[in-house]
Design an enzyme around this catalytic site. Structure first.
Site, PDB file in Angstrom:
ATOM      1  N   ASP A   1       3.402  -4.437  -7.957  1.00 40.14           N
ATOM      2  CA  ASP A   1       2.896  -3.227  -7.284  1.00 40.14           C
ATOM      3  C   ASP A   1       3.516  -1.963  -7.875  1.00 40.14           C
ATOM      4  OD1 ASP A   1       5.051  -4.715  -5.782  1.00 40.14           O
ATOM      5  OD2 ASP A   1       5.272  -2.748  -4.877  1.00 40.14           O
ATOM      6  N   ASN A   2       4.463  -2.133  -8.791  1.00 41.89           N
ATOM      7  CA  ASN A   2       5.040  -0.953  -9.445  1.00 41.89           C
ATOM      8  C   ASN A   2       4.598  -0.849 -10.903  1.00 41.89           C
ATOM      9  OD1 ASN A   2       6.369  -0.254  -7.117  1.00 41.89           O
ATOM     10  ND2 ASN A   2       8.291  -1.236  -7.690  1.00 41.89           N
TER      11      ASN A   2
ATOM     12  N   ASP B   1       7.114   4.575 -10.213  1.00 44.60           N
ATOM     13  CA  ASP B   1       7.902   4.174  -9.044  1.00 44.60           C
ATOM     14  C   ASP B   1       9.378   3.976  -9.378  1.00 44.60           C
ATOM     15  OD1 ASP B   1       5.866   4.413  -7.289  1.00 44.60           O
ATOM     16  OD2 ASP B   1       5.956   2.361  -6.524  1.00 44.60           O
TER      17      ASP B   1
ATOM     18  N   ARG C   1       3.827  14.017  -7.273  1.00 39.44           N
ATOM     19  CA  ARG C   1       3.853  13.211  -8.493  1.00 39.44           C
ATOM     20  C   ARG C   1       2.516  13.300  -9.228  1.00 39.44           C
ATOM     21  NH1 ARG C   1       5.732   7.099  -7.691  1.00 39.44           N
ATOM     22  NH2 ARG C   1       3.717   6.743  -6.731  1.00 39.44           N
TER      23      ARG C   1
ATOM     24  N   ASP D   1       9.715   4.243   7.589  1.00 34.02           N
ATOM     25  CA  ASP D   1       9.506   5.517   8.286  1.00 34.02           C
ATOM     26  C   ASP D   1       8.565   6.446   7.515  1.00 34.02           C
ATOM     27  OD1 ASP D   1      11.082   6.207   6.130  1.00 34.02           O
ATOM     28  OD2 ASP D   1      12.889   6.556   7.321  1.00 34.02           O
TER      29      ASP D   1
ATOM     30  N   GLY E   1       0.845  -1.194   0.000  1.00 39.07           N
ATOM     31  CA  GLY E   1       0.000   0.000   0.000  1.00 39.07           C
ATOM     32  C   GLY E   1       0.868   1.228   0.000  1.00 39.07           C
TER      33      GLY E   1
ATOM     34  N   ARG F   1       4.356   5.427   2.109  1.00 36.45           N
ATOM     35  CA  ARG F   1       4.990   6.742   2.296  1.00 36.45           C
ATOM     36  C   ARG F   1       4.469   7.741   1.274  1.00 36.45           C
ATOM     37  NH1 ARG F   1      10.882   6.340  -0.283  1.00 36.45           N
ATOM     38  NH2 ARG F   1      10.532   4.602  -1.674  1.00 36.45           N
TER      39      ARG F   1
END
Ligand code: AMP
Ligand code: MG
Length: 475
Positions: free
Chosen positions: A246-247, A256, A170, A119, A85, A88
Protein backbone atom coordinates in the site's frame (compact mmCIF):
# COMPACT_ATOMS: atom_id res chain seq x y z
CA UNK A 1 -2.46 31.92 -9.50
CA UNK A 2 -4.10 28.93 -7.87
CA UNK A 3 -7.56 30.13 -8.98
CA UNK A 4 -6.53 29.86 -12.62
CA UNK A 5 -5.07 26.38 -12.46
CA UNK A 6 -6.84 23.72 -14.48
CA UNK A 7 -8.11 20.77 -12.48
CA UNK A 8 -9.16 17.50 -14.12
CA UNK A 9 -9.95 15.24 -11.13
CA UNK A 10 -10.36 12.07 -13.20
CA UNK A 11 -10.20 9.78 -10.16
CA UNK A 12 -13.37 11.38 -8.82
CA UNK A 13 -15.19 10.25 -11.99
CA UNK A 14 -14.59 6.58 -11.23
CA UNK A 15 -17.47 4.63 -9.64
CA UNK A 16 -18.06 5.23 -5.95
CA UNK A 17 -16.55 1.82 -5.02
CA UNK A 18 -13.17 3.56 -5.39
CA UNK A 19 -13.53 6.24 -2.71
CA UNK A 20 -15.65 8.21 -0.31
CA UNK A 21 -16.20 11.82 -1.27
CA UNK A 22 -15.81 14.01 1.76
CA UNK A 23 -14.30 17.20 3.12
CA UNK A 24 -11.66 17.28 5.84
CA UNK A 25 -11.13 18.59 9.37
CA UNK A 26 -9.35 21.92 9.56
CA UNK A 27 -7.13 23.10 12.39
CA UNK A 28 -8.27 26.00 14.56
CA UNK A 29 -5.15 28.08 14.34
CA UNK A 30 -2.78 26.67 11.75
CA UNK A 31 0.66 28.19 11.43
CA UNK A 32 2.77 27.92 8.33
CA UNK A 33 6.09 26.15 8.89
CA UNK A 34 7.37 25.96 5.35
CA UNK A 35 6.28 26.77 1.84
CA UNK A 36 8.04 25.14 -1.09
CA UNK A 37 8.41 28.07 -3.49
CA UNK A 38 10.34 26.02 -6.07
CA UNK A 39 7.59 23.46 -6.34
CA UNK A 40 4.90 26.16 -6.27
CA UNK A 41 6.63 27.98 -9.13
CA UNK A 42 6.86 24.84 -11.22
CA UNK A 43 3.12 24.33 -10.70
CA UNK A 44 2.35 27.98 -11.49
CA UNK A 45 0.90 28.57 -8.03
CA UNK A 46 3.54 30.64 -6.26
CA UNK A 47 0.81 32.63 -4.50
CA UNK A 48 0.60 34.07 -1.02
CA UNK A 49 1.40 31.03 1.16
CA UNK A 50 -0.93 32.16 3.95
CA UNK A 51 -3.85 32.35 1.55
CA UNK A 52 -3.09 28.94 0.12
CA UNK A 53 -2.88 27.58 3.64
CA UNK A 54 -6.44 28.82 4.28
CA UNK A 55 -7.58 26.76 1.30
CA UNK A 56 -5.65 23.60 2.23
CA UNK A 57 -6.63 23.89 5.89
CA UNK A 58 -10.22 23.96 4.69
CA UNK A 59 -11.16 27.48 5.86
CA UNK A 60 -11.76 28.75 2.39
CA UNK A 61 -13.72 26.77 -0.16
CA UNK A 62 -12.26 25.97 -3.53
CA UNK A 63 -14.75 24.87 -6.13
CA UNK A 64 -12.39 23.15 -8.53
CA UNK A 65 -11.37 20.62 -5.90
CA UNK A 66 -13.08 17.27 -5.62
CA UNK A 67 -11.95 16.01 -2.23
CA UNK A 68 -12.16 12.29 -1.54
CA UNK A 69 -10.60 9.50 0.48
CA UNK A 70 -9.40 6.55 -1.61
CA UNK A 71 -9.93 2.95 -0.63
CA UNK A 72 -7.19 0.35 -1.11
CA UNK A 73 -5.78 -2.75 0.55
CA UNK A 74 -2.26 -4.00 0.92
CA UNK A 75 0.27 -6.53 2.09
CA UNK A 76 1.70 -5.20 5.34
CA UNK A 77 4.88 -6.99 6.41
CA UNK A 78 3.85 -9.82 4.12
CA UNK A 79 0.33 -10.21 5.49
CA UNK A 80 -2.72 -9.39 3.43
CA UNK A 81 -4.96 -6.67 4.89
CA UNK A 82 -8.30 -6.58 3.17
CA UNK A 83 -9.06 -2.95 3.52
CA UNK A 84 -6.91 0.06 4.15
CA UNK A 85 -7.35 3.42 2.48
CA UNK A 86 -6.73 7.09 3.07
CA UNK A 87 -7.13 7.00 6.83
CA UNK A 88 -5.71 10.44 7.35
CA UNK A 89 -5.33 11.85 3.89
CA UNK A 90 -7.61 13.45 1.35
CA UNK A 91 -7.07 13.64 -2.37
CA UNK A 92 -7.86 17.34 -2.76
CA UNK A 93 -7.81 17.35 -6.55
CA UNK A 94 -5.76 16.57 -9.63
CA UNK A 95 -4.07 19.37 -11.57
CA UNK A 96 -4.12 19.04 -15.34
CA UNK A 97 -0.58 20.28 -15.99
CA UNK A 98 1.48 20.33 -19.18
CA UNK A 99 3.52 17.47 -17.65
CA UNK A 100 0.41 15.39 -17.02
CA UNK A 101 -1.71 14.98 -13.93
CA UNK A 102 -0.44 16.15 -10.57
CA UNK A 103 -2.31 15.05 -7.48
CA UNK A 104 -2.67 17.39 -4.53
CA UNK A 105 -3.17 15.35 -1.40
CA UNK A 106 -3.60 16.68 2.11
CA UNK A 107 -1.98 14.42 4.70
CA UNK A 108 -3.07 14.69 8.33
CA UNK A 109 -6.55 15.82 7.28
CA UNK A 110 -8.64 14.04 9.95
CA UNK A 111 -10.82 10.96 10.09
CA UNK A 112 -12.25 9.19 7.07
CA UNK A 113 -14.18 5.91 6.77
CA UNK A 114 -10.76 4.23 6.40
CA UNK A 115 -9.21 5.55 9.62
CA UNK A 116 -9.80 2.27 11.49
CA UNK A 117 -8.47 2.94 15.02
CA UNK A 118 -6.47 6.00 14.03
CA UNK A 119 -7.20 9.64 14.76
CA UNK A 120 -6.72 10.75 11.17
CA UNK A 121 -3.94 13.12 12.13
CA UNK A 122 -0.21 13.44 11.50
CA UNK A 123 2.17 15.12 13.94
CA UNK A 124 4.68 17.91 13.37
CA UNK A 125 7.59 15.47 13.70
CA UNK A 126 6.52 13.09 10.94
CA UNK A 127 5.26 15.90 8.71
CA UNK A 128 8.61 17.73 8.85
CA UNK A 129 10.29 14.44 7.96
CA UNK A 130 8.05 13.81 4.97
CA UNK A 131 8.19 17.43 3.81
CA UNK A 132 11.99 17.47 3.84
CA UNK A 133 12.52 14.02 2.40
CA UNK A 134 10.42 14.74 -0.68
CA UNK A 135 12.75 17.67 -1.38
CA UNK A 136 15.86 15.63 -0.62
CA UNK A 137 14.79 12.91 -3.05
CA UNK A 138 13.83 15.41 -5.70
CA UNK A 139 17.22 17.08 -5.33
CA UNK A 140 18.91 13.72 -5.69
CA UNK A 141 16.98 13.10 -8.91
CA UNK A 142 14.96 10.23 -7.45
CA UNK A 143 11.28 10.02 -8.41
CA UNK A 144 9.28 10.95 -5.34
CA UNK A 145 6.20 12.62 -4.00
CA UNK A 146 6.96 16.16 -2.82
CA UNK A 147 5.39 18.54 -0.38
CA UNK A 148 4.12 21.97 -1.32
CA UNK A 149 3.60 23.22 2.19
CA UNK A 150 3.80 22.24 5.79
CA UNK A 151 1.68 23.76 8.53
CA UNK A 152 1.41 23.02 12.21
CA UNK A 153 -1.29 23.50 14.82
CA UNK A 154 -1.88 23.46 18.54
CA UNK A 155 -4.20 20.48 18.27
CA UNK A 156 -2.98 17.79 20.68
CA UNK A 157 -2.34 14.42 19.02
CA UNK A 158 -1.58 11.37 21.14
CA UNK A 159 1.40 9.28 20.14
CA UNK A 160 4.00 7.88 22.58
CA UNK A 161 3.72 11.39 24.05
CA UNK A 162 1.27 14.14 23.33
CA UNK A 163 2.40 15.94 20.20
CA UNK A 164 0.76 18.52 17.96
CA UNK A 165 -1.02 18.03 14.66
CA UNK A 166 0.32 19.14 11.31
CA UNK A 167 -0.59 18.78 7.66
CA UNK A 168 1.40 18.66 4.48
CA UNK A 169 0.11 19.20 0.96
CA UNK A 170 1.64 16.40 -1.01
CA UNK A 171 2.11 16.32 -4.76
CA UNK A 172 2.57 13.10 -6.71
CA UNK A 173 1.88 11.93 -10.23
CA UNK A 174 -0.60 9.53 -8.72
CA UNK A 175 -1.78 8.19 -5.39
CA UNK A 176 -2.75 4.87 -6.95
CA UNK A 177 -0.85 2.13 -5.17
CA UNK A 178 -0.23 -1.57 -5.81
CA UNK A 179 -2.76 -2.04 -3.01
CA UNK A 180 -5.51 -0.44 -5.09
CA UNK A 181 -5.42 -3.31 -7.58
CA UNK A 182 -5.06 -5.85 -4.80
CA UNK A 183 -8.12 -4.46 -3.01
CA UNK A 184 -10.42 -4.98 -6.00
CA UNK A 185 -9.00 -8.39 -6.84
CA UNK A 186 -8.99 -9.87 -3.34
CA UNK A 187 -12.42 -8.49 -2.48
CA UNK A 188 -13.80 -9.86 -5.77
CA UNK A 189 -15.31 -6.54 -6.74
CA UNK A 190 -16.54 -7.11 -10.26
CA UNK A 191 -14.67 -5.20 -12.93
CA UNK A 192 -12.80 -3.12 -10.35
CA UNK A 193 -9.36 -4.20 -11.55
CA UNK A 194 -10.21 -3.68 -15.21
CA UNK A 195 -11.89 -0.32 -14.62
CA UNK A 196 -8.84 0.86 -12.69
CA UNK A 197 -6.46 -0.43 -15.36
CA UNK A 198 -8.34 1.42 -18.07
CA UNK A 199 -8.29 4.54 -15.91
CA UNK A 200 -4.53 4.25 -15.36
CA UNK A 201 -3.90 3.78 -19.08
CA UNK A 202 -6.15 6.72 -19.98
CA UNK A 203 -4.43 8.99 -17.49
CA UNK A 204 -0.80 7.86 -17.53
CA UNK A 205 -0.19 5.78 -20.65
CA UNK A 206 -2.55 7.37 -23.23
CA UNK A 207 -0.19 6.49 -26.10
CA UNK A 208 -0.78 2.77 -25.53
CA UNK A 209 -4.59 3.05 -25.51
CA UNK A 210 -5.01 1.47 -28.95
CA UNK A 211 -2.42 -1.20 -28.30
CA UNK A 212 -3.75 -4.76 -28.01
CA UNK A 213 -1.33 -5.56 -25.18
CA UNK A 214 -1.74 -2.26 -23.36
CA UNK A 215 -2.34 -4.01 -20.02
CA UNK A 216 0.86 -5.97 -20.27
CA UNK A 217 2.76 -2.83 -21.28
CA UNK A 218 1.44 -1.18 -18.12
CA UNK A 219 2.58 -4.08 -15.96
CA UNK A 220 5.99 -4.16 -17.59
CA UNK A 221 6.39 -0.40 -17.11
CA UNK A 222 5.43 -0.74 -13.44
CA UNK A 223 7.96 -3.52 -12.84
CA UNK A 224 10.63 -1.45 -14.57
CA UNK A 225 9.85 1.80 -12.73
CA UNK A 226 9.79 -0.02 -9.40
CA UNK A 227 13.15 -1.67 -10.09
CA UNK A 228 14.63 1.68 -11.12
CA UNK A 229 13.25 3.44 -8.06
CA UNK A 230 14.83 0.90 -5.73
CA UNK A 231 18.15 1.00 -7.60
CA UNK A 232 18.16 4.76 -6.92
CA UNK A 233 17.51 4.12 -3.24
CA UNK A 234 20.39 1.66 -3.03
CA UNK A 235 22.76 4.01 -4.78
CA UNK A 236 22.23 6.81 -2.24
CA UNK A 237 21.91 4.55 0.82
CA UNK A 238 18.21 5.21 1.38
CA UNK A 239 16.23 2.80 3.56
CA UNK A 240 12.46 3.26 3.12
CA UNK A 241 11.44 1.22 6.12
CA UNK A 242 7.84 0.29 5.26
CA UNK A 243 7.71 -1.25 1.81
CA UNK A 244 4.18 -2.54 2.21
CA UNK A 245 2.30 -2.84 -1.08
CA UNK A 246 0.00 0.00 0.00
CA UNK A 247 3.05 2.26 0.04
CA UNK A 248 4.13 1.42 -3.52
CA UNK A 249 3.10 3.88 -6.21
CA UNK A 250 2.19 2.29 -9.53
CA UNK A 251 4.30 4.98 -11.24
CA UNK A 252 7.46 4.20 -9.28
CA UNK A 253 7.61 7.34 -7.17
CA UNK A 254 8.98 7.05 -3.65
CA UNK A 255 6.02 7.44 -1.42
CA UNK A 256 4.69 7.50 2.15
CA UNK A 257 7.70 8.49 4.18
CA UNK A 258 7.60 7.00 7.66
CA UNK A 259 10.60 5.75 9.63
CA UNK A 260 12.90 6.08 6.61
CA UNK A 261 16.60 6.88 6.91
CA UNK A 262 19.62 7.65 4.84
CA UNK A 263 22.30 5.27 6.01
CA UNK A 264 25.30 6.81 7.75
CA UNK A 265 28.07 4.19 8.16
CA UNK A 266 27.72 1.48 5.53
CA UNK A 267 25.78 -1.47 6.89
CA UNK A 268 23.86 -3.62 4.41
CA UNK A 269 21.83 -5.08 7.28
CA UNK A 270 20.66 -1.71 8.52
CA UNK A 271 16.98 -1.67 9.55
CA UNK A 272 15.70 1.86 10.01
CA UNK A 273 12.22 0.83 11.18
CA UNK A 274 12.21 0.06 14.89
CA UNK A 275 9.14 -2.21 14.61
CA UNK A 276 10.65 -4.31 11.80
CA UNK A 277 12.11 -6.88 14.18
CA UNK A 278 12.91 -9.46 11.47
CA UNK A 279 14.46 -6.96 9.12
CA UNK A 280 12.04 -7.64 6.29
CA UNK A 281 12.62 -4.10 5.05
CA UNK A 282 16.34 -3.87 5.82
CA UNK A 283 18.53 -1.95 3.39
CA UNK A 284 19.82 -5.02 1.54
CA UNK A 285 16.36 -6.61 1.34
CA UNK A 286 14.83 -3.68 -0.52
CA UNK A 287 15.37 -5.02 -4.06
CA UNK A 288 13.93 -8.46 -3.31
CA UNK A 289 11.00 -6.93 -1.44
CA UNK A 290 10.29 -4.65 -4.40
CA UNK A 291 10.22 -7.75 -6.57
CA UNK A 292 7.98 -9.53 -4.06
CA UNK A 293 5.63 -6.54 -4.24
CA UNK A 294 5.53 -6.83 -8.03
CA UNK A 295 4.47 -10.47 -7.56
CA UNK A 296 1.69 -9.29 -5.25
CA UNK A 297 0.58 -6.84 -7.94
CA UNK A 298 0.75 -9.62 -10.55
CA UNK A 299 -1.54 -11.79 -8.41
CA UNK A 300 -4.10 -9.00 -8.48
CA UNK A 301 -3.94 -8.87 -12.29
CA UNK A 302 -4.16 -12.61 -12.82
CA UNK A 303 -7.63 -12.52 -14.41
CA UNK A 304 -6.39 -10.36 -17.25
CA UNK A 305 -3.27 -12.25 -18.26
CA UNK A 306 -1.97 -15.74 -18.65
CA UNK A 307 0.37 -16.86 -15.90
CA UNK A 308 3.19 -17.12 -18.45
CA UNK A 309 2.78 -13.51 -19.49
CA UNK A 310 2.98 -12.37 -15.90
CA UNK A 311 5.94 -14.60 -15.09
CA UNK A 312 7.85 -13.47 -18.17
CA UNK A 313 7.39 -9.86 -17.18
CA UNK A 314 8.27 -10.48 -13.54
CA UNK A 315 11.42 -12.28 -14.58
CA UNK A 316 12.70 -9.00 -16.04
CA UNK A 317 12.83 -7.35 -12.63
CA UNK A 318 16.37 -8.49 -11.91
CA UNK A 319 17.79 -7.17 -15.15
CA UNK A 320 15.92 -3.90 -14.81
CA UNK A 321 17.28 -3.52 -11.31
CA UNK A 322 20.90 -4.61 -11.80
CA UNK A 323 21.37 -2.84 -15.14
CA UNK A 324 20.20 0.37 -13.57
CA UNK A 325 22.20 -0.14 -10.37
CA UNK A 326 25.51 -0.91 -12.05
CA UNK A 327 25.08 2.09 -14.32
CA UNK A 328 24.60 4.27 -11.26
CA UNK A 329 27.68 2.84 -9.51
CA UNK A 330 29.81 3.25 -12.61
CA UNK A 331 28.93 6.93 -12.63
CA UNK A 332 29.60 7.18 -8.91
CA UNK A 333 33.07 5.81 -9.60
CA UNK A 334 33.62 8.01 -12.65
CA UNK A 335 33.65 5.26 -15.30
CA UNK A 336 32.30 5.90 -18.77
CA UNK A 337 32.78 2.38 -20.10
CA UNK A 338 31.51 -0.91 -18.73
CA UNK A 339 33.86 -3.70 -17.70
CA UNK A 340 33.09 -7.09 -16.19
CA UNK A 341 35.55 -6.46 -13.36
CA UNK A 342 33.55 -3.43 -12.17
CA UNK A 343 31.28 -5.66 -10.08
CA UNK A 344 34.18 -7.00 -8.04
CA UNK A 345 35.67 -3.56 -7.64
CA UNK A 346 32.41 -2.20 -6.23
CA UNK A 347 31.92 -5.20 -3.94
CA UNK A 348 35.49 -4.73 -2.73
CA UNK A 349 34.72 -1.15 -1.75
CA UNK A 350 31.54 -2.20 0.08
CA UNK A 351 33.47 -4.77 2.06
CA UNK A 352 35.95 -2.17 3.22
CA UNK A 353 33.24 0.36 4.01
CA UNK A 354 31.45 -2.24 6.10
CA UNK A 355 34.41 -3.51 8.10
CA UNK A 356 35.87 -0.05 8.61
CA UNK A 357 32.45 1.49 9.35
CA UNK A 358 32.90 4.27 6.81
CA UNK A 359 30.28 6.87 6.07
CA UNK A 360 28.52 5.73 2.89
CA UNK A 361 27.85 9.17 1.41
CA UNK A 362 31.10 10.85 2.35
CA UNK A 363 33.27 7.92 1.22
CA UNK A 364 31.88 8.15 -2.30
CA UNK A 365 32.04 11.93 -2.31
CA UNK A 366 35.68 11.94 -1.17
CA UNK A 367 36.82 9.54 -3.88
CA UNK A 368 36.80 12.29 -6.48
CA UNK A 369 39.09 14.40 -4.30
CA UNK A 370 41.42 11.49 -3.67
CA UNK A 371 41.89 10.72 -7.34
CA UNK A 372 42.33 14.31 -8.46
CA UNK A 373 44.58 15.70 -5.76
CA UNK A 374 48.25 15.25 -5.05
CA UNK A 375 47.65 15.55 -1.30
CA UNK A 376 48.29 12.51 0.82
CA UNK A 377 45.06 11.20 2.25
CA UNK A 378 45.15 9.10 5.40
CA UNK A 379 43.80 5.78 4.17
CA UNK A 380 43.73 2.34 5.74
CA UNK A 381 45.94 -0.32 4.20
CA UNK A 382 42.97 -2.09 2.62
CA UNK A 383 41.61 1.09 1.14
CA UNK A 384 45.03 2.01 -0.28
CA UNK A 385 45.26 -1.36 -1.99
CA UNK A 386 41.74 -1.01 -3.34
CA UNK A 387 42.59 2.50 -4.56
CA UNK A 388 45.46 1.15 -6.63
CA UNK A 389 43.16 -1.19 -8.56
CA UNK A 390 40.55 1.53 -8.80
CA UNK A 391 43.02 4.00 -10.33
CA UNK A 392 44.18 1.29 -12.67
CA UNK A 393 40.58 0.75 -13.78
CA UNK A 394 40.05 4.50 -14.21
CA UNK A 395 43.04 4.70 -16.51
CA UNK A 396 41.37 2.24 -18.89
CA UNK A 397 38.65 4.77 -19.72
CA UNK A 398 39.22 7.46 -22.32
CA UNK A 399 38.06 10.36 -20.15
CA UNK A 400 40.52 12.39 -18.13
CA UNK A 401 40.66 12.33 -14.34
CA UNK A 402 39.14 15.82 -14.38
CA UNK A 403 36.21 14.53 -16.42
CA UNK A 404 35.78 11.57 -14.09
CA UNK A 405 35.75 13.93 -11.14
CA UNK A 406 32.93 15.97 -12.66
CA UNK A 407 30.91 12.84 -13.38
CA UNK A 408 31.48 11.61 -9.82
CA UNK A 409 30.48 14.87 -8.18
CA UNK A 410 27.30 14.87 -10.23
CA UNK A 411 26.45 11.42 -8.92
CA UNK A 412 27.73 11.39 -5.34
CA UNK A 413 25.71 13.78 -3.20
CA UNK A 414 27.49 15.96 -0.70
CA UNK A 415 24.34 16.51 1.36
CA UNK A 416 21.78 13.93 2.39
CA UNK A 417 19.00 14.19 4.94
CA UNK A 418 20.76 12.71 7.93
CA UNK A 419 18.38 11.89 10.76
CA UNK A 420 20.08 14.01 13.34
CA UNK A 421 19.73 17.03 11.05
CA UNK A 422 16.03 16.33 10.53
CA UNK A 423 15.65 15.86 14.28
CA UNK A 424 17.20 19.21 15.03
CA UNK A 425 14.85 20.92 12.54
CA UNK A 426 11.90 19.08 14.14
CA UNK A 427 12.80 20.23 17.65
CA UNK A 428 12.86 23.83 16.45
CA UNK A 429 9.64 23.43 14.45
CA UNK A 430 7.90 22.11 17.55
CA UNK A 431 8.76 25.47 19.15
CA UNK A 432 7.38 27.27 16.10
CA UNK A 433 10.79 28.07 14.60
CA UNK A 434 11.20 27.08 10.98
CA UNK A 435 14.57 28.53 9.97
CA UNK A 436 16.30 25.14 10.04
CA UNK A 437 13.66 23.60 7.80
CA UNK A 438 14.19 26.46 5.43
CA UNK A 439 17.95 26.05 5.34
CA UNK A 440 17.86 22.26 5.11
CA UNK A 441 15.34 22.41 2.27
CA UNK A 442 17.68 24.76 0.38
CA UNK A 443 20.75 22.59 0.89
CA UNK A 444 18.95 19.35 0.07
CA UNK A 445 17.41 20.65 -3.12
CA UNK A 446 20.91 21.01 -4.52
CA UNK A 447 22.82 18.12 -2.99
CA UNK A 448 25.51 17.62 -5.63
CA UNK A 449 26.84 21.17 -5.53
CA UNK A 450 29.42 22.11 -2.93
CA UNK A 451 27.89 25.06 -1.10
CA UNK A 452 31.11 25.99 0.67
CA UNK A 453 32.35 26.40 4.23
CA UNK A 454 29.16 27.86 5.69
CA UNK A 455 27.20 24.71 4.78
CA UNK A 456 29.89 22.23 5.82
CA UNK A 457 27.86 21.44 8.94
CA UNK A 458 25.28 19.72 6.73
CA UNK A 459 27.62 17.04 5.47
CA UNK A 460 28.99 15.90 8.82
CA UNK A 461 28.21 12.34 9.91
CA UNK A 462 26.04 12.01 13.00
CA UNK A 463 27.75 11.77 16.37
CA UNK A 464 28.70 8.10 16.96
CA UNK A 465 25.86 7.32 19.35
CA UNK A 466 23.34 8.62 16.81
CA UNK A 467 24.60 6.63 13.82
CA UNK A 468 22.20 4.34 11.97
CA UNK A 469 19.54 4.56 14.63
CA UNK A 470 16.15 2.94 14.40
CA UNK A 471 13.08 5.09 14.20
CA UNK A 472 9.64 4.72 15.62
CA UNK A 473 6.89 3.95 13.14
CA UNK A 474 4.44 6.28 14.89
CA UNK A 475 3.60 9.23 12.78
P1 AMP B 1 1.19 3.88 6.75
O1 AMP B 1 1.88 2.84 7.57
O2 AMP B 1 1.43 5.29 7.20
O3 AMP B 1 1.41 3.71 5.30
O4 AMP B 1 -0.38 3.66 7.02
C1 AMP B 1 -1.06 2.42 6.85
C2 AMP B 1 -2.53 2.65 6.91
O5 AMP B 1 -2.92 3.18 8.17
C3 AMP B 1 -3.06 3.63 5.87
O6 AMP B 1 -4.32 3.17 5.45
C4 AMP B 1 -3.18 4.91 6.63
O7 AMP B 1 -4.11 5.79 6.09
C5 AMP B 1 -3.58 4.43 8.01
N1 AMP B 1 -3.15 5.35 9.09
C6 AMP B 1 -1.89 5.59 9.49
N2 AMP B 1 -1.88 6.49 10.48
C7 AMP B 1 -3.17 6.83 10.71
C8 AMP B 1 -3.82 7.71 11.62
N3 AMP B 1 -3.14 8.45 12.51
N4 AMP B 1 -5.17 7.79 11.55
C9 AMP B 1 -5.87 7.07 10.68
N5 AMP B 1 -5.32 6.22 9.79
C10 AMP B 1 -3.99 6.10 9.81
MG1 MG C 1 0.84 4.37 3.68
Amino acid sequence: MFENIKFANPFSNLPSTFYTKQSWSSFDQPFLLHFNHDLAKSLGIDDDPEELMQIFNGNKSFEKASPLAMVYGGHQFGNWVNQLGDGRGILFGQIDSSDGLIDLHIKGAGKTPYSRFGDGRAVIRSSVREHLCGEAMFGLGIPSSRSLMLFGSNEPVMREDTERGAMIVRTAKTHIRFGHFEYFHHNKITDGVKTLLDHVIDCYYPDTKQDSDKYLLFFDATVKKTAHMVSSWQSVGFNHGVMNTDNMSILGETFDYGPYAFMETYDPNYICNHTDSHGRYSFSNQPSIAEWNCYALASALIDLFSETELRDTLSKFNDYFYDSLIEKYRKKLGFISAQESDYDLILGLFEIMETEKLDYTNTFRELSKIISSSDNFKLSEKLSIWLTSYKDRLSKDKNSIEESKILMDENNPKYILRNYLAQSAIEDAEQGRAEKIDELAKVLSNPYVDLGESMEKYCQPAPKEQQNQQLSCSS
